[in-house]
Write a protein that holds these residues in place. Structure first.
Motif, PDB file in Angstrom:
ATOM      1  N   ARG A 170     -19.749 -42.686  42.933  1.00 32.89           N
ATOM      2  CA  ARG A 170     -18.408 -43.220  43.201  1.00 32.89           C
ATOM      3  C   ARG A 170     -17.870 -43.973  41.993  1.00 32.89           C
ATOM      4  NH1 ARG A 170     -17.210 -47.531  47.992  1.00 32.89           N
ATOM      5  NH2 ARG A 170     -18.338 -48.823  46.504  1.00 32.89           N
ATOM      6  N   ASN A 171     -18.722 -44.738  41.340  1.00 32.41           N
ATOM      7  CA  ASN A 171     -18.287 -45.467  40.148  1.00 32.41           C
ATOM      8  C   ASN A 171     -17.917 -44.505  39.021  1.00 32.41           C
ATOM      9  OD1 ASN A 171     -18.674 -47.923  41.407  1.00 32.41           O
ATOM     10  ND2 ASN A 171     -20.732 -48.214  40.590  1.00 32.41           N
ATOM     11  N   GLU A 172     -18.691 -43.422  38.891  1.00 34.28           N
ATOM     12  CA  GLU A 172     -18.383 -42.423  37.870  1.00 34.28           C
ATOM     13  C   GLU A 172     -17.040 -41.761  38.157  1.00 34.28           C
ATOM     14  OE1 GLU A 172     -20.332 -38.361  35.922  1.00 34.28           O
ATOM     15  OE2 GLU A 172     -21.424 -39.489  37.464  1.00 34.28           O
ATOM     16  N   LEU A 173     -16.776 -41.478  39.432  1.00 33.96           N
ATOM     17  CA  LEU A 173     -15.501 -40.879  39.813  1.00 33.96           C
ATOM     18  C   LEU A 173     -14.342 -41.832  39.516  1.00 33.96           C
ATOM     19  CD1 LEU A 173     -13.865 -38.635  41.184  1.00 33.96           C
ATOM     20  CD2 LEU A 173     -14.375 -39.711  43.391  1.00 33.96           C
ATOM     21  N   LYS A 174     -14.521 -43.101  39.853  1.00 32.18           N
ATOM     22  CA  LYS A 174     -13.476 -44.097  39.582  1.00 32.18           C
ATOM     23  C   LYS A 174     -13.189 -44.182  38.090  1.00 32.18           C
ATOM     24  CE  LYS A 174     -14.115 -47.182  43.561  1.00 32.18           C
ATOM     25  NZ  LYS A 174     -14.536 -48.544  43.987  1.00 32.18           N
ATOM     26  N   GLN A 175     -14.253 -44.112  37.284  1.00 27.97           N
ATOM     27  CA  GLN A 175     -14.067 -44.197  35.834  1.00 27.97           C
ATOM     28  C   GLN A 175     -13.304 -42.993  35.309  1.00 27.97           C
ATOM     29  OE1 GLN A 175     -15.009 -46.975  34.162  1.00 27.97           O
ATOM     30  NE2 GLN A 175     -13.928 -46.123  32.399  1.00 27.97           N
ATOM     31  N   LEU A 176     -13.632 -41.804  35.828  1.00 30.82           N
ATOM     32  CA  LEU A 176     -12.909 -40.599  35.410  1.00 30.82           C
ATOM     33  C   LEU A 176     -11.437 -40.689  35.777  1.00 30.82           C
ATOM     34  CD1 LEU A 176     -15.329 -37.635  36.222  1.00 30.82           C
ATOM     35  CD2 LEU A 176     -14.549 -38.368  33.986  1.00 30.82           C
ATOM     36  N   GLU A 177     -11.170 -41.145  37.004  1.00 32.97           N
ATOM     37  CA  GLU A 177      -9.782 -41.260  37.451  1.00 32.97           C
ATOM     38  C   GLU A 177      -9.033 -42.327  36.655  1.00 32.97           C
ATOM     39  OE1 GLU A 177     -10.484 -42.044  41.543  1.00 32.97           O
ATOM     40  OE2 GLU A 177     -10.392 -39.930  42.143  1.00 32.97           O
ATOM     41  N   LYS A 178      -9.744 -43.400  36.341  1.00 32.76           N
ATOM     42  CA  LYS A 178      -9.127 -44.484  35.563  1.00 32.76           C
ATOM     43  C   LYS A 178      -8.756 -44.013  34.161  1.00 32.76           C
ATOM     44  CE  LYS A 178     -10.113 -49.173  33.894  1.00 32.76           C
ATOM     45  NZ  LYS A 178     -11.142 -50.251  33.841  1.00 32.76           N
ATOM     46  N   ASN A 179      -9.598 -43.144  33.610  1.00 39.97           N
ATOM     47  CA  ASN A 179      -9.373 -42.682  32.242  1.00 39.97           C
ATOM     48  C   ASN A 179      -8.441 -41.480  32.164  1.00 39.97           C
ATOM     49  OD1 ASN A 179     -11.111 -44.645  31.302  1.00 39.97           O
ATOM     50  ND2 ASN A 179     -12.891 -43.298  31.282  1.00 39.97           N
ATOM     51  N   LYS A 180      -7.955 -41.030  33.309  1.00 41.95           N
ATOM     52  CA  LYS A 180      -7.164 -39.799  33.313  1.00 41.95           C
ATOM     53  C   LYS A 180      -5.897 -39.940  32.458  1.00 41.95           C
ATOM     54  CE  LYS A 180      -5.588 -36.172  36.394  1.00 41.95           C
ATOM     55  NZ  LYS A 180      -5.425 -35.722  37.796  1.00 41.95           N
ATOM     56  N   GLU A 181      -5.194 -41.077  32.546  1.00 39.65           N
ATOM     57  CA  GLU A 181      -3.983 -41.284  31.750  1.00 39.65           C
ATOM     58  C   GLU A 181      -4.300 -41.296  30.257  1.00 39.65           C
ATOM     59  OE1 GLU A 181      -1.770 -44.665  32.925  1.00 39.65           O
ATOM     60  OE2 GLU A 181      -1.499 -43.997  34.995  1.00 39.65           O
ATOM     61  N   ALA A 182      -5.401 -41.964  29.924  1.00 45.41           N
ATOM     62  CA  ALA A 182      -5.803 -41.987  28.512  1.00 45.41           C
ATOM     63  C   ALA A 182      -6.170 -40.575  28.058  1.00 45.41           C
ATOM     64  CB  ALA A 182      -6.983 -42.940  28.317  1.00 45.41           C
ATOM     65  N   PHE A 183      -6.774 -39.807  28.956  1.00 42.46           N
ATOM     66  CA  PHE A 183      -7.125 -38.427  28.638  1.00 42.46           C
ATOM     67  C   PHE A 183      -5.874 -37.594  28.347  1.00 42.46           C
ATOM     68  CE2 PHE A 183     -11.398 -38.434  31.125  1.00 42.46           C
ATOM     69  CZ  PHE A 183     -11.977 -39.139  30.080  1.00 42.46           C
ATOM     70  N   GLU A 184      -4.790 -37.871  29.092  1.00 45.05           N
ATOM     71  CA  GLU A 184      -3.558 -37.103  28.890  1.00 45.05           C
ATOM     72  C   GLU A 184      -3.017 -37.287  27.476  1.00 45.05           C
ATOM     73  OE1 GLU A 184      -1.782 -34.830  30.521  1.00 45.05           O
ATOM     74  OE2 GLU A 184      -3.515 -34.745  31.866  1.00 45.05           O
ATOM     75  N   ALA A 185      -2.989 -38.545  27.031  1.00 38.10           N
ATOM     76  CA  ALA A 185      -2.505 -38.820  25.679  1.00 38.10           C
ATOM     77  C   ALA A 185      -3.424 -38.160  24.648  1.00 38.10           C
ATOM     78  CB  ALA A 185      -2.443 -40.328  25.448  1.00 38.10           C
ATOM     79  N   GLN A 186      -4.711 -38.220  24.906  1.00 39.05           N
ATOM     80  CA  GLN A 186      -5.661 -37.608  23.988  1.00 39.05           C
ATOM     81  C   GLN A 186      -5.525 -36.086  24.005  1.00 39.05           C
ATOM     82  OE1 GLN A 186      -9.686 -38.726  24.837  1.00 39.05           O
ATOM     83  NE2 GLN A 186     -10.517 -37.782  22.986  1.00 39.05           N
ATOM     84  N   ARG A 187      -5.254 -35.545  25.206  1.00 34.27           N
ATOM     85  CA  ARG A 187      -5.108 -34.101  25.332  1.00 34.27           C
ATOM     86  C   ARG A 187      -3.934 -33.586  24.492  1.00 34.27           C
ATOM     87  NH1 ARG A 187      -6.369 -31.561  30.181  1.00 34.27           N
ATOM     88  NH2 ARG A 187      -5.725 -33.445  31.287  1.00 34.27           N
ATOM     89  N   GLN A 188      -2.799 -34.322  24.540  1.00 35.10           N
ATOM     90  CA  GLN A 188      -1.612 -33.914  23.782  1.00 35.10           C
ATOM     91  C   GLN A 188      -1.904 -33.899  22.276  1.00 35.10           C
ATOM     92  OE1 GLN A 188       1.671 -36.391  24.925  1.00 35.10           O
ATOM     93  NE2 GLN A 188       1.596 -35.753  27.085  1.00 35.10           N
ATOM     94  N   LEU A 189      -2.608 -34.930  21.815  1.00 34.87           N
ATOM     95  CA  LEU A 189      -2.953 -34.982  20.401  1.00 34.87           C
ATOM     96  C   LEU A 189      -3.880 -33.819  20.021  1.00 34.87           C
ATOM     97  CD1 LEU A 189      -3.076 -36.363  17.634  1.00 34.87           C
ATOM     98  CD2 LEU A 189      -4.944 -37.798  18.511  1.00 34.87           C
ATOM     99  N   LEU A 190      -4.879 -33.568  20.872  1.00 39.49           N
ATOM    100  CA  LEU A 190      -5.813 -32.479  20.586  1.00 39.49           C
ATOM    101  C   LEU A 190      -5.121 -31.126  20.595  1.00 39.49           C
ATOM    102  CD1 LEU A 190      -9.012 -33.549  22.574  1.00 39.49           C
ATOM    103  CD2 LEU A 190      -8.826 -33.248  20.120  1.00 39.49           C
ATOM    104  N   GLU A 191      -4.211 -30.922  21.536  1.00 38.39           N
ATOM    105  CA  GLU A 191      -3.493 -29.648  21.587  1.00 38.39           C
ATOM    106  C   GLU A 191      -2.703 -29.414  20.301  1.00 38.39           C
ATOM    107  OE1 GLU A 191      -1.189 -29.953  25.116  1.00 38.39           O
ATOM    108  OE2 GLU A 191      -2.751 -29.061  26.408  1.00 38.39           O
ATOM    109  N   TYR A 192      -2.045 -30.474  19.797  1.00 34.46           N
ATOM    110  CA  TYR A 192      -1.295 -30.364  18.544  1.00 34.46           C
ATOM    111  C   TYR A 192      -2.233 -30.027  17.390  1.00 34.46           C
ATOM    112  CZ  TYR A 192       1.296 -31.741  14.375  1.00 34.46           C
ATOM    113  OH  TYR A 192       1.867 -31.751  13.129  1.00 34.46           O
ATOM    114  N   GLN A 193      -3.371 -30.752  17.317  1.00 34.14           N
ATOM    115  CA  GLN A 193      -4.309 -30.524  16.219  1.00 34.14           C
ATOM    116  C   GLN A 193      -4.912 -29.118  16.276  1.00 34.14           C
ATOM    117  OE1 GLN A 193      -6.941 -33.848  16.922  1.00 34.14           O
ATOM    118  NE2 GLN A 193      -5.974 -35.089  15.325  1.00 34.14           N
ATOM    119  N   VAL A 194      -5.294 -28.694  17.483  1.00 30.03           N
ATOM    120  CA  VAL A 194      -5.908 -27.373  17.629  1.00 30.03           C
ATOM    121  C   VAL A 194      -4.899 -26.273  17.308  1.00 30.03           C
ATOM    122  CG1 VAL A 194      -6.850 -25.736  19.316  1.00 30.03           C
ATOM    123  CG2 VAL A 194      -7.701 -28.095  19.238  1.00 30.03           C
ATOM    124  N   ASN A 195      -3.660 -26.423  17.763  1.00 28.57           N
ATOM    125  CA  ASN A 195      -2.632 -25.414  17.463  1.00 28.57           C
ATOM    126  C   ASN A 195      -2.398 -25.295  15.958  1.00 28.57           C
ATOM    127  OD1 ASN A 195      -2.230 -24.735  20.140  1.00 28.57           O
ATOM    128  ND2 ASN A 195      -0.587 -26.239  20.433  1.00 28.57           N
TER     129      ASN A 195
END
Length: 555
Positions: A170-195
């Motif tokens: 449950r704690n691991e799930l909460k951490q993943l959900e908590k980091n989801k917004e930060a993941f989104e920002a990181q995802r956008q940067l990675l998509e730009y770099q990979v493209n």
């Protein structure tokens, strides 16, 4: 069972050695004589916290050594074997405390942390203190008593493990959900770099090849001039070249060979040299024919290498490492893109672990309710024996799966009692007087002690607040318990002291300004004297002696 204890320079004890027997041993003495001092010393060898004040004044250190016999204690033997501390059928615990407050602990001669002594002590002896009735007001202690009586060790171990598994997931799930917004920002940067790197489409070994080709094209003019000079020197100069000189030398060497055979090998070597020069000239000529001074290709190479260098600086790697950096970013982006799936899968796991946790708690709860009914009857019957003829006892368990889930299950507990006819069942602390509470506490301790695996039990003045006929019943209860278990009881009641299979007397004396405490095993005649003192106080009469004899005979 507890067989022997040696105490040196502990509190007001100078030196004390005691042998203990099977059955019920009672310990008596005047108020303040230190009846509980052996129990306090024993507690140190069972992992209690040490303090410099425990060392006898004027001494360098205190030392306590305790010997247990393990013939009928498989749990303790198993613990010692698991910790590689076993030594036959005996176990020796030793504790040393210096006057500075430093402490050392030993099991069978091996130094160990005090926590290990404490863990082993749970399999050796069980101490019931005089304040147990105060603990009885606490819900966690009440639940512990019920679980001890029911023997829930395995069920509790399963419950704790499943609860920990569920909480961790449950704690691991909460951490993943908590980091989801930060993941989104990181995802956008990675998509730009990979493209950006996808557009570059750099091959794994492309950059060294580009670098070599660029170097060749950049120096194409110089290469052609130098190559032509080499060709001239080797074969194309009409006036003087290497081939002409070699051929002239061949002719002369052939003439020498005709005159002397020792020149044959040299002739062969010179023939080979001529062949090598011819092949070299041919290769250089072919290279010059293929040499393409393509300005457009050179421009393309300049542009591509500049792009590679720019992206290398951007990612802070060398151009040769840019390909592996690209692959790492692709993998990282794939992992991020998979985070939604991870959250979904982990949520399903959390639910499964939660259900497993609830199932373990349900099993534990059902067992508790069954044993609670058994304890209700036993404790109510014991209350009747202890002069509470109308007493009723009930263990109320309330299951709260959603709000009360913990490593101990989901049950909340409350001990209810009624001591008078027509009185409703109410919480133990609200309706029981001090004396009643002591008797109920003693009844619970005696009954639960019969189900505890430890072969030795100590009751430290648990009969406080009890007197008269009730005290005699308490003594009989403890003696009956002592027939199957080693029981030691510190008491001030003659009715309880007389029920012991053996008795010890604690005395305090002052000599040269220092106080010492001693503990003496009593023979039958001495027991009569001590019981008479407990019955009559400071004045011992024939009547009190007769009463003391009757107590021993009745026991």
């Amino acid at each position: 069972m507890l067989a022997h204890i040696t105490i040196q320079n502990f509190a007001i004890v100078k030196a004390l050695e005691l042998d203990f027997q099977q059955g019920m041993t009672t310990i008596t003495g005047e108020t303040g004589a230190g009846k509980s001092i052996a129990i306090d010393a024993l507690g140190l060898c069972l992992g209690d916290r040490a303090d410099a004040s425990m060392v006898r004044p004027g001494e360098e250190k205190a030392e306590i050594v305790v010997l247990f016999q393990l013939q009928n204690n498989p749990a303790a033997r198993r613990w010692l074997e698991d910790n590689e501390l076993v030594d036959g059928d005996e176990c020796i615990l030793r504790r040393v405390i210096t006057k500075e407050g430093r402490s050392r602990a030993f099991i069978n001669g091996s130094p160990v942390p005090a926590s290990q002594q404490k863990a082993l002590g749970q399999h050796l002896i069980n101490i019931h203190g005089q304040h147990a009735h105060q603990l009885l007001m606490k819900n966690d202690y009440q639940l512990t008593l019920l679980d001890q009586y029911a023997g829930h060790q395995n069920l509790l171990a399963t419950m704790r493990q499943r609860y920990q598994d569920w909480r961790a997931a449950r704690n691991e799930l909460k951490q993943l959900e908590k980091n989801k917004e930060a993941f989104e920002a990181q995802r956008q940067l990675l998509e730009y770099q990979v493209n950006e790197l996808n557009e570059l489409a750099l091959g794994e070994t492309e950059y060294p090849e580009l670098e070599a080709e660029h170097k060749r094209l950049s120096n194409c003019g110089d290469i052609a001039i130098c190559s032509q000079s080499v060709l001239q020197a080797l074969s194309e100069d009409d006036e003087n070249n290497a081939m002409q000189l070699l051929q002239f030398a061949q002719q002369k060497l052939a003439e020498l060979a005709a005159m002397d055979s020792r020149f044959d090998d040299l002739t062969q070597m010179l023939d080979e040299a001529c062949i090598q020069v011819q092949e070299t000239s041919h290769e250089i000529s072919s290279y010059m024919d293929s040499l393409d001074m393509d300005p457009a290709r050179l421009s393309y190479l300049d542009e591509r290498m500049a792009t590679i260098m720019r992206l290398s600086r951007k990612h802070q790697v060398s151009p040769e490492e840019l390909f592996s950096t690209h692959q790492s970013l692709v993998n990282e982006l794939e992992n991020l893109n998979d985070s939604d799936n991870q959250i979904e899968q982990l949520a399903a796991q959390v639910e499964l672990k939660h259900q497993a946790c609830l199932a373990a708690a349900e099993k534990l709860s059902k067992s508790r309710k069954r044993y609670a009914k058994e304890l209700d009857k036993l404790i109510s019957a014991s209350m009747h024996e202890l002069s509470m003829q109308n007493g009723k006892f009930h263990i109320a368990l309330d299951s709260q799966p959603e709000s009360h889930l913990s490593p101990l299950g989901f049950d909340s507990i409350e001990l209810l009692v009624s001591t008078n006819p027509g009185q409703p069942m109410q919480a133990l602390g609200r309706v029981a007087s001090g004396g009643e509470l002591s008797r109920i506490s003693l009844a619970i301790q005696v009954i639960t002690a019969q189900k505890v695996d430890t072969p030795s039990l100590i009751f430290d003045e648990v009969d406080v607040g009890i007197s008269g006929p009730t005290a005699a019943i308490v003594g009989k209860l403890l003696r009956k318990l002592g027939e199957s278990t080693q029981v030691m009881c510190v008491t001030h009641l003659p009715q309880v002291a007389g029920c012991g299979h053996q008795q010890m007397f604690v005395a305090k004396a002052s000599e040269k300004g220092k106080t010492t405490t001693s503990m003496i095993p009593l023979d039958t005649q001495s027991r009569v004297q001590e019981l008479a003192r407990l019955l009559g106080g400071s004045e011992i009469t024939e009547h009190t002696l007769a009463n003391a004899k009757e107590l021993l005979i009745a026991a």
